[in-house]
Design a protein around this motif. Structure first.
Motif, PDB file in Angstrom:
ATOM      1  N   MET A  38       1.006  -1.211  -0.368  1.00  0.00           N
ATOM      2  CA  MET A  38      -0.238  -0.118  -0.028  1.00  0.00           C
ATOM      3  C   MET A  38       0.641   0.799   0.102  1.00  0.00           C
ATOM      4  N   ALA A  39       2.433   0.917   0.726  1.00  0.00           N
ATOM      5  CA  ALA A  39       2.756   2.688   1.230  1.00  0.00           C
ATOM      6  C   ALA A  39       3.513   2.572  -0.640  1.00  0.00           C
ATOM      7  N   SER A  42      -4.419  -1.589  13.257  1.00  0.00           N
ATOM      8  CA  SER A  42      -2.740  -1.991  13.113  1.00  0.00           C
ATOM      9  C   SER A  42      -2.943  -1.918  11.517  1.00  0.00           C
ATOM     10  N   PHE A  43      -2.677  -2.110  10.458  1.00  0.00           N
ATOM     11  CA  PHE A  43      -2.935  -2.179   9.084  1.00  0.00           C
ATOM     12  C   PHE A  43      -2.060  -0.676   8.746  1.00  0.00           C
ATOM     13  N   MET A  44      -3.157   0.178   9.302  1.00  0.00           N
ATOM     14  CA  MET A  44      -2.653   1.882   9.106  1.00  0.00           C
ATOM     15  C   MET A  44      -1.340   1.939   9.274  1.00  0.00           C
ATOM     16  N   LEU A  45      -1.031   1.472  11.358  1.00  0.00           N
ATOM     17  CA  LEU A  45       0.099   2.554  12.189  1.00  0.00           C
ATOM     18  C   LEU A  45       1.158   1.843  10.952  1.00  0.00           C
ATOM     19  N   ALA A  46       0.765   0.363  10.887  1.00  0.00           N
ATOM     20  CA  ALA A  46       2.206   0.108   9.390  1.00  0.00           C
ATOM     21  C   ALA A  46       2.228   0.941   8.763  1.00  0.00           C
ATOM     22  N   ARG A  92       5.864   4.082   8.309  1.00  0.00           N
ATOM     23  CA  ARG A  92       6.696   3.919   6.760  1.00  0.00           C
ATOM     24  C   ARG A  92       6.525   5.052   5.757  1.00  0.00           C
ATOM     25  N   MET A  93       5.840   6.062   6.590  1.00  0.00           N
ATOM     26  CA  MET A  93       4.802   7.019   5.407  1.00  0.00           C
ATOM     27  C   MET A  93       5.178   8.469   6.095  1.00  0.00           C
ATOM     28  N   ALA A  94       5.082   8.913   7.235  1.00  0.00           N
ATOM     29  CA  ALA A  94       5.143   9.705   8.204  1.00  0.00           C
ATOM     30  C   ALA A  94       5.886  10.249   7.568  1.00  0.00           C
ATOM     31  N   GLY A  95       7.224   9.481   7.417  1.00  0.00           N
ATOM     32  CA  GLY A  95       8.956  10.484   7.558  1.00  0.00           C
ATOM     33  C   GLY A  95       7.996  11.410   5.882  1.00  0.00           C
ATOM     34  N   LEU A  96       6.838  11.538   4.825  1.00  0.00           N
ATOM     35  CA  LEU A  96       7.716  11.682   4.023  1.00  0.00           C
ATOM     36  C   LEU A  96       6.193  12.279   4.021  1.00  0.00           C
ATOM     37  N   TRP A  97       4.875  12.151   4.863  1.00  0.00           N
ATOM     38  CA  TRP A  97       4.043  12.786   4.684  1.00  0.00           C
ATOM     39  C   TRP A  97       3.605  12.919   5.822  1.00  0.00           C
ATOM     40  N   ARG A 155       2.535  10.009  17.905  1.00  0.00           N
ATOM     41  CA  ARG A 155       4.077   9.938  17.788  1.00  0.00           C
ATOM     42  C   ARG A 155       5.075  10.439  16.743  1.00  0.00           C
ATOM     43  N   LEU A 156       3.832   9.499  15.605  1.00  0.00           N
ATOM     44  CA  LEU A 156       4.437   9.823  14.295  1.00  0.00           C
ATOM     45  C   LEU A 156       3.880  11.234  13.549  1.00  0.00           C
ATOM     46  N   GLY A 157       3.379  12.240  13.959  1.00  0.00           N
ATOM     47  CA  GLY A 157       2.374  13.203  13.995  1.00  0.00           C
ATOM     48  C   GLY A 157       1.434  13.232  12.969  1.00  0.00           C
TER      49      GLY A 157
END
Length: 237
Positions: free
Chosen positions: A44-45, A68-72, A76-81, A105-107
């Protein structure tokens, strides 16, 4: 011999269990492992990076489960988004305070909504998102209901992105190996049924067209996953 030429729907055991049933709790733990083994979040990412001009502001996930799926995916994506707002929709309320803290914590911020997806979509016609994501959810519905769901979702976002079970003999055979990861009886039954109800070829593209959308991409991904990306009418990639 079981034919996989056409989709075969049957009720899954987990759908009939109370949220706090011990068998349901174990099955959801199994599902987290299965998502990881199928590389669903990674798949998905890659779709989001390829098709969604980021960073998006709002994402809707339908059939969100325990989150849990969306958290995973967020890992993967929080650094970019940064700063994504999630609306996570499911008919059972499984979003915990701990999960919200993990997203914080991931923003990313989370709003959980407990509702039937069809009822919610009809009551929130004017609600808009940058993307709709779906993981291991569409296969629960027959083709007619999927067309209805697509018709309701297409106006809400430029893109719908889905990762679903791949309907092949190999995928079905692989469900026989689930005892090796300690999967319970619910998971063993439901995993096989998910494959039988899964997708292949351009099946979802045809249903998206029937909902007046524009198919963008549909294919297998890895050994066990089937992906679909559809654009709403009037959206150009």
């Amino acid at each position: 011999m079981i034919s996989l030429e056409h989709r075969q729907l049957a009720p899954e055991i987990l759908d009939g269990l109370a949220a706090d049933d011990p068998r349901a709790l174990a099955a959801r733990r199994d599902l987290r492992r299965i998502n990881a083994l199928m590389f669903q979040a990674r798949i998905m990412a890659s779709l989001l990076r390829k098709f969604v001009p980021g960073p998006p502001r709002r994402i809707l996930e339908i059939g969100a489960g325990d989150g849990s799926f969306m958290l995973a995916l967020a890992h993967r994506m929080a650094g970019l988004w940064p700063g994504v707002e999630l609306l996570m929709l499911d008919r059972v309320d499984l979003i915990t305070a701990q999960l919200r803290g993990d997203f914080d914590r991931l923003g990313w911020t989370v709003e959980g909504v407990t509702a039937d997806v069809f009822d919610w979509a009809r009551k929130n016609e004017g609600t808009r998102f940058d993307a709709v994501t779906v993981n291991l959810f569409l296969h629960h519905f027959d083709d007619g209901k999927i067309v209805r769901l697509f018709s309701l979702m297409a106006p809400k976002a430029p893109l719908l992105l889905a990762t679903e079970p791949l309907r092949t003999k190999l995928a079905l055979a692989a469900t026989c190996l689930l005892p090796a990861i300690g999967a319970n009886d619910v998971t063993r039954n439901d995993a096989a049924q998910s494959v039988r109800a899964g997708f292949r070829g351009n099946e979802l593209s045809g249903l998206w067209l029937a909902a007046n959308g524009k198919p963008v991409e549909e294919r297998r991904a890895g050994l066990f996953s089937h992906i679909f990306v559809g654009a709403s009418a009037g959206h150009d990639l």
